[in-house]
Design a protein around this motif. Structure first.
Motif, PDB file in Angstrom:
ATOM      1  N   ARG A 368       0.948  -1.036  -0.016  1.00  0.00           N
ATOM      2  CA  ARG A 368       0.219  -0.002  -0.007  1.00  0.00           C
ATOM      3  C   ARG A 368       0.863   1.344  -0.044  1.00  0.00           C
ATOM      4  NH1 ARG A 368      -5.158   0.654   1.609  1.00  0.00           N
ATOM      5  NH2 ARG A 368      -5.187  -1.295   2.487  1.00  0.00           N
ATOM      6  N   GLN A 372       0.973   4.607  -2.509  1.00  0.00           N
ATOM      7  CA  GLN A 372       0.383   5.626  -1.915  1.00  0.00           C
ATOM      8  C   GLN A 372       1.531   6.861  -1.764  1.00  0.00           C
ATOM      9  OE1 GLN A 372      -2.415   5.323   1.297  1.00  0.00           O
ATOM     10  NE2 GLN A 372      -2.639   7.555   1.634  1.00  0.00           N
ATOM     11  N   PHE A 600       3.703   8.385   7.362  1.00  0.00           N
ATOM     12  CA  PHE A 600       2.922   9.927   6.810  1.00  0.00           C
ATOM     13  C   PHE A 600       3.554  11.011   7.303  1.00  0.00           C
ATOM     14  CE2 PHE A 600      -0.404   6.506   6.723  1.00  0.00           C
ATOM     15  CZ  PHE A 600      -0.699   6.431   5.682  1.00  0.00           C
TER      16      PHE A 600
ATOM     17  N   LEU B 153     -10.640   2.905   1.875  1.00  0.00           N
ATOM     18  CA  LEU B 153     -10.804   2.059   2.669  1.00  0.00           C
ATOM     19  C   LEU B 153      -9.472   1.205   2.789  1.00  0.00           C
ATOM     20  CD1 LEU B 153     -14.062   0.287   1.399  1.00  0.00           C
ATOM     21  CD2 LEU B 153     -13.683   1.537   3.936  1.00  0.00           C
ATOM     22  N   TYR B 154      -9.270   1.117   4.151  1.00  0.00           N
ATOM     23  CA  TYR B 154      -8.254  -0.128   4.649  1.00  0.00           C
ATOM     24  C   TYR B 154      -6.777   0.956   4.664  1.00  0.00           C
ATOM     25  CZ  TYR B 154     -11.475  -3.188   2.910  1.00  0.00           C
ATOM     26  OH  TYR B 154     -12.747  -3.798   2.543  1.00  0.00           O
ATOM     27  N   SER B 155      -7.060   2.211   4.667  1.00  0.00           N
ATOM     28  CA  SER B 155      -5.943   3.015   4.307  1.00  0.00           C
ATOM     29  C   SER B 155      -5.851   3.837   5.835  1.00  0.00           C
ATOM     30  CB  SER B 155      -5.767   4.085   3.295  1.00  0.00           C
ATOM     31  OG  SER B 155      -4.969   5.144   3.218  1.00  0.00           O
ATOM     32  N   HIS B 156      -4.760   4.061   6.450  1.00  0.00           N
ATOM     33  CA  HIS B 156      -4.597   4.836   7.649  1.00  0.00           C
ATOM     34  C   HIS B 156      -5.286   6.158   7.430  1.00  0.00           C
ATOM     35  CE1 HIS B 156      -2.630   1.942  10.151  1.00  0.00           C
ATOM     36  NE2 HIS B 156      -1.686   1.697   9.221  1.00  0.00           N
ATOM     37  N   ASP B 158      -6.660   8.077   5.350  1.00  0.00           N
ATOM     38  CA  ASP B 158      -7.930   8.303   5.014  1.00  0.00           C
ATOM     39  C   ASP B 158      -9.057   7.825   6.053  1.00  0.00           C
ATOM     40  OD1 ASP B 158      -7.693   9.686   2.368  1.00  0.00           O
ATOM     41  OD2 ASP B 158      -7.338   7.927   1.318  1.00  0.00           O
TER      42      ASP B 158
END
Lengths: 749, 466
Positions: A368, A372, A600, B153-156, B158
């Protein structure tokens, strides 16, 4: 409460476009007859109808006032004589950007060949040509071949201007125009006192974008050799491995605490960072870019325990970013994907294929985040960084959860390659080797038994066929991400936001993304080309953009601190700079070296402050960690750094420290001191105003506003008059403090 | 002179804000202007006996809440253990609870939650089962058709944002606590310091159009004052005056203006806040020496200072870090211990102040975690379980529908990522009503609430607040 509107003056003047000038031994430069850049905006002709004089009058129709009467069809004439001259007095000191000279058009333009233009704030002491060239306050500009018109970039203050022949002839000029602005505020005082000040401001502004901190000498150096040459020098500067610095630091610490295997190692990353930085590394640009990359390709050391191999691994991870700062982004993506530190951080280490017996499925964490945060981002982008929209006007996601599941299956099978120094030599090396015991400087290895060998479909539709090796899958997947058209604009925006400004125009992003897509030699991902494109772009350099209300960025807190330390220099008795910034900055300013709270980063690139920024459709990433506590802590940290000590030097072993781990402690005999000798000397010899001139250049890049400057001058003057024992050193410290807490410094335009 | 706010406006919210004057401003870190004082004069000011506070404990990283509230009956436990594999808690270790509204199923709590167990059994705590971000009621069919799904969905980042904004269809910057405070803030007599208090850093939940969070830290008096603020001498007095003059400036550059606004607000409010805390009645309850323990201790101190601060409504946001347990699964037990101990101390402190019926603690987290084991820990999921604690809670109950935990059940989107059956909107709307929002305010605070519940005057969407 006093309020005023900040006056914006173009006191930062452009490097690019000024065809400048070989130093004249006696003065500033030389005009070679070629075209010179025109000024960006046509200011008023400050010379129009101002008092003039000339060395002699040829006849009554050709008096000196014909040269500045606004009429290009009239001209003056002197008699035929040696060193004939014409002068104008602007009436007040002005900021002069350009001089335009229109030669006599009906005959004999060669009469102006080999002439000089002199500019001074104070009256010329003599009409003598050689003496004037040597007059201390005078800059001179040599015109070799005049041609029809002369356009000369001046970029300094001046009131009295003269043009004078080096030889003997008549002097004829149709029109002599002086373009600029009357100086009414701090811009004037900024420019006073040093002939090169305008370029000093521009050099300082450049260095603030390109480094984590710099001193006055470095500004002078850039001003002398120019940005191009400085960049060239930086690109060719051999790097020093951060890991080696870290090892050297560890050995140094071992001389203080003589139990190397029991040490608390978590602080040595910050020791290494500050020790290296405060010794003024030659590769300052590389440090800056590595710092930026470490906030994009985040592997935080925040959660690290005391174990040496993890800090050792973090230093090795930092080397990927630091050594490849001008290398290729593709190499970085590969290297971080195999690095044990990243594997441990985002759980790709020991990530196994689905095992129905164990009831496990592959972890999606790294899959992910590499999409991202490290490569393509959430939505499809145009090359200029704006989002592509579908027919309904909505953003188009780059990937969905199926893409993540596929990529998670790609990143299976990686584990440790060797046991880590120093404690675990006897552990078997296999897939079960814990990351805690792994050697962090050797890339993860592929344990094919744990790799998912089924077919996978990548985000760009590429199919990785079943039955291939784990390395093939991973390498092809990384290459597919690297070649996705989003990467150029995605990475360009983030690097521009780190180095130059929070809100780059799409055109700027497009230009930088073009450099990412192709460095000019057909190579994609060349970060050296990207960095050069970012720093040399007109949007980074051009002064006409300074008054754009959306310009600039908030300097991140860690960089504000390194700015302070490097602007003046720090000395300690031992020469050691063992600073545990985490103990101070994690808590107070929310940023310390290599310790973001999560992948992040310390702040989001999309964060927009609420009262002003979001309303203007802008972003302000660094404002996410500016709040009611961190904003005040920053002010106190700067004051304490100046008046108490910049940091606690942890260079002593405390035998009474008993939390189970031996560690270094604050050493009161080894206090660091910020070096202010030069600044104190300036106040003593030239006064407070001269100090503020210098600090304006050094800290504010020439943007100290008149209001801020006036407040500081008044405050310090009152202190000098009213506070017993108030010293010059106190005045210097107060001046630095007030400047560094003002928006003129914290917001870098 | 007031500065004028030009912040992002949700269309659906404009009505409520317009009634207060869209030009008014309260940033928690900026002084409130006269306009708001005027607005306050026209609104009923709650008296201080009416004090209420909401404390959000944000479990950052995605709490594995199907290991916080666990089925204990034989058949359901077996399903749980089969699905969770290496993550399953031993049945015998679960702390049994006896929810009064559930008769046909057995539940237990994580073994590190003995004090939560006590609070629950004494009627002062409740759980909401399988709650999460939703735009409208969602089934596996609508999920597979990608209909009305929350973004990211499933993303920290967000999901953390969506829990706090309650606008899961887009990325907006305002939180529901901020929008609620936009409507209610005028009722606080003190218009300088925000109704919304953030511990150790700003958040989205408390960010409104008019009201923003005021950040305090968990040490000392909470707020940070400029060096020398407590000294009255020529040097420090002039320094303060000069800083005022130097910072409080109108700038043409927007970032300079924003910086000036933030620092001026911080500077002015910190002295007032600091004095209020210093002069507040001391609290004898001992808090654990953990980050969340220290944060809740500062919340307790602030509640103790409510009269000094002259406020009747406050929200608090305190994050507990470290729930993203992809690996090192023992970390989750540590988080549960920290949570248990900190909440117990907080509740004890409320009892000590006599405020346990006026303050409600509630939890949020990014998501519940995926049920299946990744070999080391767990991955990101969707629906999860939340906890509410306080004397005003209709406790000893499990609200919502606790899902079946076998893989491939009718809510499983794959690997045990469970579609929520109760929305964040219902959960928070109930808290907002208790806090003082009018039923008619709800669709301004929660734009999707009508997709789940038709607001009525007499009860909340779920019914967990007395």
């Amino acid at each position: 409460m006093e309020k005023y509107i900040q006056l914006l003056f173009f006191i930062c003047l452009p490097f690019i476009g000024i065809t400048q000038t070989y130093p004249d031994h006696f003065g500033k430069g030389q005009y070679n007859g070629l075209s010179v850049s025109s000024s960006h905006e046509m200011a008023n002709n400050l010379a129009l109808n101002k008092p003039t004089s000339q060395s002699s009058n040829y006849a009554g129709n050709f008096l000196s006032n014909k040269v500045n009467d606004g009429n290009i069809n009239t001209f003056n004439a002197t008699t035929y004589e040696a060193n004939a001259w014409w002068e104008v007095d602007l009436g007040a000191v002005a900021i002069i950007r350009n001089i335009e000279i229109y030669n006599r058009i009906n005959c004999c333009p060669e009469r102006l060949d080999n002439s000089y233009i002199f500019v001074s704030d104070v009256p010329f002491t003599t009409a003598n040509f050689d003496t004037t060239r040597r007059q201390a306050t005078v800059d001179s500009y040599h015109i070799e071949t005049a041609g029809d018109t002369i356009n000369l970039a001046i970029n300094r203050t001046g009131r009295y201007l003269r043009i004078q022949l080096a030889g003997t002839n008549y002097l004829n000029i149709s029109e002599f125009r002086v373009l600029g602005a009357l100086a009414q505020n701090s811009a004037l005082s900024t420019l006073n006192g040093a002939a090169m000040m305008p370029d000093m401001a521009a050099a300082s502004r450049f260095l603030s974008q390109a480094t984590l901190g710099y001193n006055y000498e470095e500004i002078e150096y850039v001003n002398q050799i120019g940005i191009d040459a400085w960049l060239e020098e930086q690109f060719n500067m051999p790097p020093k491995s951060f890991l080696e610095q870290h090892l050297k630091m560890t050995n140094d610490v071992n001389t203080v605490v003589q139990h190397p295997y029991d040490l608390d190692y978590r602080h040595y990353l910050s020791f290494t960072f500050y020790q290296t930085l405060l010794e003024r590394p030659d590769d300052a640009l590389r440090f800056k870019v590595a710092n930026a990359l470490s906030q994009i390709l985040v592997m935080s050391a925040k959660e690290f325990g005391i174990f040496f191999n993890r800090t050792y691994g973090a230093a090795d991870y930092y080397d990927i970013l630091y050594l490849n700062a001008f290398g290729n982004y593709q190499d970085i993506l590969h290297d971080i994907s195999y690095h044990v530190s990243m594997g441990a951080y985002l759980s790709s280490y020991q990530n196994r294929k689905a095992d129905f017996g164990l009831g496990t499925q592959p972890d999606e964490n790294y899959a992910r985040e590499i999409m991202q945060l490290f490569s393509i981002g959430l939505n499809e982008l145009n090359n200029d960084g704006t989002e592509k929209l579908d027919a309904d006007g909505n953003p188009i996601p780059t990937y969905d959860n199926e893409d993540i599941r596929n990529l998670a299956r790609v990143f299976t099978g990686l584990g440790g390659s060797a046991t880590g120094f120093p404690n675990y030599p006897s552990l078997p090396v296999n897939f079960d080797l814990s990351f805690k015991h792994s050697n962090y400087t050797i890339p993860m290895t592929m344990y094919e038994d744990y790799h998912d060998t089924n077919e996978k479909t990548l985000v760009d539709g590429t199919i990785l066929p079943a039955g291939r090796s784990g390395y093939e899958d991973i390498n092809d997947a990384i290459d597919a991400l690297f070649n996705h058209p989003n990467v150029g604009p995605f990475i360009s925006i983030r690097l521009i936001q780190q180095l130059v400004k929070s809100n780059p125009s799409p055109a700027y992003v497009n230009r930088v993304a073009n450099a990412f897509n192709n460095n000019g030699s057909g190579i994609r991902g060349d970060l050296g080309a990207v960095v050069e494109a970012i720093l040399m772009d007109p949007e980074a350099r051009d002064c006409t953009l300074l008054d754009d209300p959306k310009a600039g960025k908030l300097i991140q807190p860690l960089e504000r601190y390194t700015n302070l330390l490097l602007a003046f220099g720090v000395n300690t008795p031992s020469g050691r700079f063992w600073f545990r910034d985490d103990q101070v900055f994690d808590f107070k300013t929310k940023q310390s070296f290599m310790r973001p709270p999560s992948v992040f980063n310390y702040y989001s690139p999309f964060y927009a402050e609420g009262d002003y920024v979001a309303a203007n459709d802008m972003v302000s990433p660094e404002f996410q960690i500016l709040n009611a506590t961190s904003g005040i802590y920053y002010m106190n940290i700067i004051e304490d750094a100046l008046k108490v000590r910049p940091f606690d030097n942890h260079t002593i072993n405390d035998p009474n420290f008993n939390d189970g781990f031996l560690t270094t402690q604050y050493n009161p005999d080894d206090d660091p001191v910020i070096e202010l000798g030069d600044e104190i000397n300036i106040v003593n010899t030239q006064g407070l105003s001269a100090l503020l001139d210098r600090l304006d250049i050094l800290l504010c890049r020439g943007h100290l506003s008149s209001g801020t400057r006036t407040i500081i001058e008044n405050t310090i003057t009152q202190y000098q008059n009213n506070v017993p024992g108030y010293s010059t050193e106190d005045a210097v410290k107060d001046a630095i403090y007030f400047i560094m807490v003002s928006p003129d410094y914290t917001i870098r335009i | 002179m007031a500065t004028y706010n030009r912040r992002e406006f949700l269309d659906t919210l404009s009505k409520g804000c317009a009634s207060m004057g869209v030009t008014s401003l309260l940033s928690g870190i900026t002084n409130m202007g006269l306009l708001n004082a005027a607005a306050a004069a026209n609104a009923p000011v709650y008296n201080q006996n009416d004090y209420k506070a909401l404390i959000c404990i944000y479990m950052r990283g995605g709490n594995d809440s199907f290991n916080m509230l666990v089925p204990r009956g034989i058949s359901e436990y077996t399903q749980y253990a089969n699905t969770r594999s290496g993550l399953a808690i031993q049945q015998a270790e679960l702390l049994p609870i006896n929810p009064s509204n559930v008769t046909d199923r057995l539940f237990g709590l994580h073994p590190e939650l003995p004090d939560i167990q006590n609070l629950f059994e004494n009627g002062n705590a409740a759980f909401i089962a399988n709650i999460g971000t939703l735009i409208r009621p969602t089934t596996l069919t609508t999920y597979n058709d990608r209909e009305y799904l929350p973004i990211g969905l499933y993303s920290h980042n967000d999901q953390e944002m969506l829990w706090q904004t309650c606008v899961p269809q887009s990325r907006v910057q305002l939180g529901w606590g901020g929008r609620m405070a936009d409507i209610l803030h005028a009722n606080n007599a003190n218009q300088n310091i925000s109704m919304n208090i953030a511990l150790d850093g700003i958040n989205t939940f408390q960010r409104g159009n008019i009201v923003d969070g005021y950040t305090i830290e968990s040490a000392d008096t909470g707020s940070v004052v400029i060096n020398g603020s407590d000294q009255n001498n020529f040097y420090e007095n002039l320094k303060r005056q000069s800083l005022d003059n130097l910072l409080d400036v109108n700038y043409q550059n927007i970032l300079k203006q924003a910086y000036s606004g933030a620092v001026v607000g911080a500077k002015n409010n910190s002295l007032e806040f600091s004095a209020a805390i210093t002069n507040a009645p001391a609290i004898n309850t001992v808090f654990p020496n953990t980050d969340i323990g220290k944060r809740l201790q500062m919340v307790a101190k602030t509640i103790s200072a409510r009269d000094n601060l002259n406020v009747s409504r406050q929200t608090f946001f305190a994050a507990q870090e470290g729930f993203d347990n992809h690996r090192a699964y023992g970390d989750h037990s540590t988080r549960m211990t920290e949570f248990n101990d900190a909440v117990k101390a907080m509740y004890d402190a409320l009892v000590e102040m006599g405020m346990e019926n006026q303050v409600t603690i509630f939890t949020m987290s990014d998501f519940g975690r995926k049920l299946v084991f990744n070999g080391q820990g767990s991955d990101h999921g969707w629906g999860g379980n939340a906890t509410i604690i306080g004397g005003a809670v209709d406790g000893q109950k499990i609200y919502g529908e606790y899902p079946e935990l076998y893989l491939g059940n009718s809510l499983d989107t794959g690997g045990g990522r469970i579609i929520p059956t109760t929305s964040c909107d219902e959960y928070f709307a109930e808290l907002a009503l208790w806090f003082g929002a009018a039923t008619s305010d709800l669709d301004q605070i929660f734009p999707n609430i009508n997709n789940f519940w038709t607001p009525t005057a007499d009860n909340g969407p779920i019914g967990f607040m007395v």
